[in-house]
Design an enzyme around this catalytic site. Sequence first.
Site, short mmCIF file in Angstrom:
data_model
loop_
_atom_site.label_atom_id
_atom_site.label_comp_id
_atom_site.label_asym_id
_atom_site.label_seq_id
_atom_site.Cartn_x
_atom_site.Cartn_y
_atom_site.Cartn_z
N SER A 58 0.86 -1.19 0.00
CA SER A 58 0.00 0.00 0.00
C SER A 58 0.89 1.23 0.00
O SER A 58 1.72 1.40 0.90
CB SER A 58 -0.90 0.00 1.25
OG SER A 58 -1.27 1.33 1.54
N GLY A 117 -14.97 6.65 9.21
CA GLY A 117 -16.36 6.25 9.05
C GLY A 117 -16.85 6.33 7.62
O GLY A 117 -18.06 6.37 7.38
N LEU A 118 -15.94 6.35 6.65
CA LEU A 118 -16.36 6.37 5.23
C LEU A 118 -16.06 5.05 4.53
O LEU A 118 -15.97 4.98 3.31
CB LEU A 118 -15.69 7.53 4.49
CG LEU A 118 -16.03 8.94 5.00
CD1 LEU A 118 -15.42 10.00 4.10
CD2 LEU A 118 -17.53 9.15 5.10
N ASP A 165 -22.03 -1.32 4.35
CA ASP A 165 -20.87 -0.71 3.70
C ASP A 165 -20.50 -1.46 2.42
O ASP A 165 -20.18 -0.85 1.40
CB ASP A 165 -19.66 -0.72 4.65
CG ASP A 165 -19.97 -0.02 5.95
OD1 ASP A 165 -21.02 0.64 6.03
OD2 ASP A 165 -19.17 -0.13 6.88
#
Length: 363
Positions: A58, A117-118, A165
């Site tokens: 990453s 929180g996305l 989600d």
Amino acid sequence: MGDAGASVMFATAEAPGRFNLLGEHTDYNNGFVLPVAIAQHTRLRMQVNGTQRFSLHSDQLAQRVEFSLGEPPAEHFASYVYGCLMLVEGLMQGLAPASGLAGLNIEVDSDVPIGVGLSSSAALEVACLRCLRTMFGLQMDDVALAQLAQRAEIEFAGVRCGIMDQMASSLADTWRALLIDTRSLERRDVPLPADSAVLVLDSGIPRALAVSGYNERRAQCEAAASLMGLMSLRDVRDASALQVLPGLLLRRARHVFTENARVLAAGAAGISASEFGRLMNESHASLRDDYEVSTPELDQLVALLQRDRRVWGARLTGAGFGGACVALCRSGDVAAVAQSALEGYAALGHHGQQLVPTDCRSA
Ligand code: GLA
């Protein structure tokens, strides 16, 4: 889940994060949610590397992790990818017992904000499964893919999450909300009320104890449903039924019951922006007082937004315990609302920021 087709040596895929307009902590109670995809994505590139090992890199996290299947990596972000790989390996072996996943080099690149929180984790899972679907020609539709992504998170990352989600990342648009019945997985588009647009702000407070607090809330909901003799809190028909519950469980269940009603009201045709906003304000109060997943800083930021006459309503979004909030504003006033809320928040000694310039506005 069908059969596997021809595999390729290389694939890329991407998936978005999400915010949620209404319907918080309802999904693991089989209830209703109203998420919207964000423009930010997580992108994955996979390539067969000729070994049995997996190498995950990453850029954002500046981390490289190496592992084999059956040897879970210690790094938390890698557990989402590892979970997807393990589940796809299981699927492929179910289709053809001698088959399995060959080693892969996996590059992750993402502009989805992490830990606010996305749903950066769902974006990673869905992008990973989309990539594997292409690589191995898996016959898996977008709902089945979301279900597998949810299993990866529960079984391999230790969060007993609902399916909102992953469904949002797999199926939602950026410009209108998707009302999902998380029991049947039926869904329909919900346009924003006239004269409204969405603003998402980060409170700057990292989410603390989110996993333990989240799993504890879920256990409390299960305990409440079981005391009422119900399969889940979705099945509560009348608020008076909650009276059999002891105090804490009553408050948790009351949040879920009233929140489900709010999502359905928001999904009704022709709802006005002010009514929609009122439902959002009530949702925040319920998450703060009954569900106890807000923080003092989120409460302050949400209160600043709610006091602004250009705002129809505001609430925390996502699991809570810190992270982001969402406001429904008059169209055309989003930038000015963001600026004044963030200035007011700074005057209280906190540093917030606008996270997502969203596409979500009334048509
Ligand atoms: C997290 C979970 C979702 C949902 C929300 C709260 O984002 O992953 O399944 O429960 O919290 O609404």
